[in-house]
Write an enzyme that holds these catalytic residues in place. Structure first.
Site, mmCIF file in Angstrom:
data_model
loop_
_atom_site.group_PDB
_atom_site.id
_atom_site.type_symbol
_atom_site.label_atom_id
_atom_site.label_comp_id
_atom_site.label_asym_id
_atom_site.label_seq_id
_atom_site.Cartn_x
_atom_site.Cartn_y
_atom_site.Cartn_z
ATOM 1 N N HIS A 74 108.495 72.755 -29.294
ATOM 2 C CA HIS A 74 110.205 73.016 -29.161
ATOM 3 C C HIS A 74 110.319 73.039 -27.724
ATOM 4 C CE1 HIS A 74 113.682 75.524 -29.492
ATOM 5 N NE2 HIS A 74 113.458 75.844 -30.742
ATOM 6 N N GLU B 253 113.089 68.240 -29.297
ATOM 7 C CA GLU B 253 111.839 68.836 -29.918
ATOM 8 C C GLU B 253 111.064 67.721 -30.761
ATOM 9 O OE1 GLU B 253 113.088 72.374 -32.132
ATOM 10 O OE2 GLU B 253 114.430 72.741 -30.545
ATOM 11 N N ASP C 263 122.912 72.022 -32.909
ATOM 12 C CA ASP C 263 121.629 72.517 -33.495
ATOM 13 C C ASP C 263 121.474 71.507 -34.763
ATOM 14 O OD1 ASP C 263 119.482 73.761 -34.463
ATOM 15 O OD2 ASP C 263 120.367 75.962 -34.602
ATOM 16 N N ARG D 91 103.200 80.827 -31.807
ATOM 17 C CA ARG D 91 104.039 80.801 -30.592
ATOM 18 C C ARG D 91 103.786 82.457 -29.921
ATOM 19 N NH1 ARG D 91 110.483 80.982 -30.743
ATOM 20 N NH2 ARG D 91 110.849 82.457 -32.814
ATOM 21 N N ARG E 218 111.379 82.317 -23.430
ATOM 22 C CA ARG E 218 112.519 81.613 -23.718
ATOM 23 C C ARG E 218 112.606 80.440 -22.738
ATOM 24 N NH1 ARG E 218 115.259 81.015 -27.915
ATOM 25 N NH2 ARG E 218 115.765 83.139 -28.273
ATOM 26 N N GLN F 181 110.507 83.880 -37.683
ATOM 27 C CA GLN F 181 111.003 82.380 -37.450
ATOM 28 C C GLN F 181 110.243 81.776 -36.530
ATOM 29 O OE1 GLN F 181 114.770 80.834 -37.095
ATOM 30 N NE2 GLN F 181 115.152 80.646 -35.179
#
Ligand code: TA6
Length: 282
Positions: A155, A256, A199, A85, A59, A80
């Site tokens: 990201h 991002e 978002d 990643r 994170r 997701q």
């Protein structure tokens, strides 16, 4: 100086230190999770509660979302932001062209496991340049006999001193999909300031962003990218995430470098596509 290190729970990462900068890069996800010139003002934010667990994205830092960004378009059971990643990448090479620059290249290729999630042969490489500037360049090569379509994002969680005092310029008059308002298409003619959850996927934009923080400006330049995603979960969502420290939303902002939603990229067999993000401070 570069060293491969292992944390207590066996998480392997590369520690890079040169005359200009320090960085840490996990082999899981080719995930840069620390970059600074001095410890006080890092470029990237890292959650104090990040888990550093296998098969779970760190994170903070720069997760590589690939070969899809966000939820899978048709199969909701797929992870997701794709599988890059959380996959284990190979450390391909480390170059040190001068005392203040280190260039790390990591690669990921298709495997029986990746074929189950996404049925294409591919070769992915991430080149990270650690120096005065932080440069990440993600190259997708199609090794398959058929064309494939990807969405993707670097990201990036940027560290900011105080989210309430941040202003982002570079996205004025650019249309965006507001994920928090039924995916409505909107735009704004003024620079962005953030006082609640955000978002958004800004689309059809190649422009760089400038993050005006209290004591510095961070510039995010990009190449090969037609979308810019902006995210801050704010307090309630941060609290709901086990790996996001409760107060962390005050010192982070995701800007991002992406190709998302309708800005997907089709890559023909034998062809490649590269997305590059350069971050520096003024
Ligand atoms: O890039 C923004 C976003 O897609 C948000 O919708 C938000 O959920 C975030 O990424 C984090 O996703 P993650 O899967 O890492 O929890």
């Amino acid at each position: 100086m570069t060293k491969l290190k292992k944390s207590a729970n066996g998480f392997t990462y590369l520690s890079v230190k040169n005359e200009k900068a320090n960085a840490k890069i996990s082999l899981q996800g080719a995930h840069l999770f620390h970059f600074s010139h001095d410890e006080k003002q890092p470029f990237v934010w890292l959650s104090k509660s990040s888990l550093f667990e296998q098969n779970k994205a760190i994170r903070g830092g720069v997760p590589v979302c690939w070969p899809w960004f966000g939820k899978h378009q048709t199969q909701s059971n797929l992870p997701q932001h794709g599988f890059a990643r959380t996959s284990l990448w190979s450390l391909e090479k480390i170059d040190e062209p001068d005392k203040g620059t280190t260039i790390v290249t990591l690669t990921l290729n298709d495997s029986p496991q990746s074929m189950l999630l996404w049925p294409y042969a591919f070769s992915l490489s991430l080149t990270i340049t650690i120096g005065d500037k932080l440069v990440l360049s993600l190259r997708t090569f199609n090794k398959d006999k058929k064309a494939f379509e990807i969405t993707e994002a670097l990201h990036t969680y940027l560290w900011v001193e105080d989210i309430g005092n941040v202003e982002v310029s570079g996205l004025e008059n650019v249309k965006y999909v507001d994920s928090l308002d039924d995916s409505k298409i909107k735009s704004s003619f003024v620079p962005l300031s953030i006082h609640k959850e955000v978002d958004r996927v800004y689309f059809d934009t190649k422009d760089c962003c400038v993050i005006h923080d209290k004591k510095r400006k961070l510039i995010v330049e990009k190449f090969g990218s037609n979308s810019t995603v902006v995210w801050n979960p704010w307090s309630e969502k941060a609290k709901a995430m086990q790996d996001f420290d409760n107060e962390g939303y005050k010192t982070m902002l995701c800007i991002e470098t992406a190709n998302a939603l309708k800005n997907s990229i089709i890559i023909e067999p034998g062809e490649s596509h590269t997305i590059t993000q350069t971050i520096y401070s003024l």
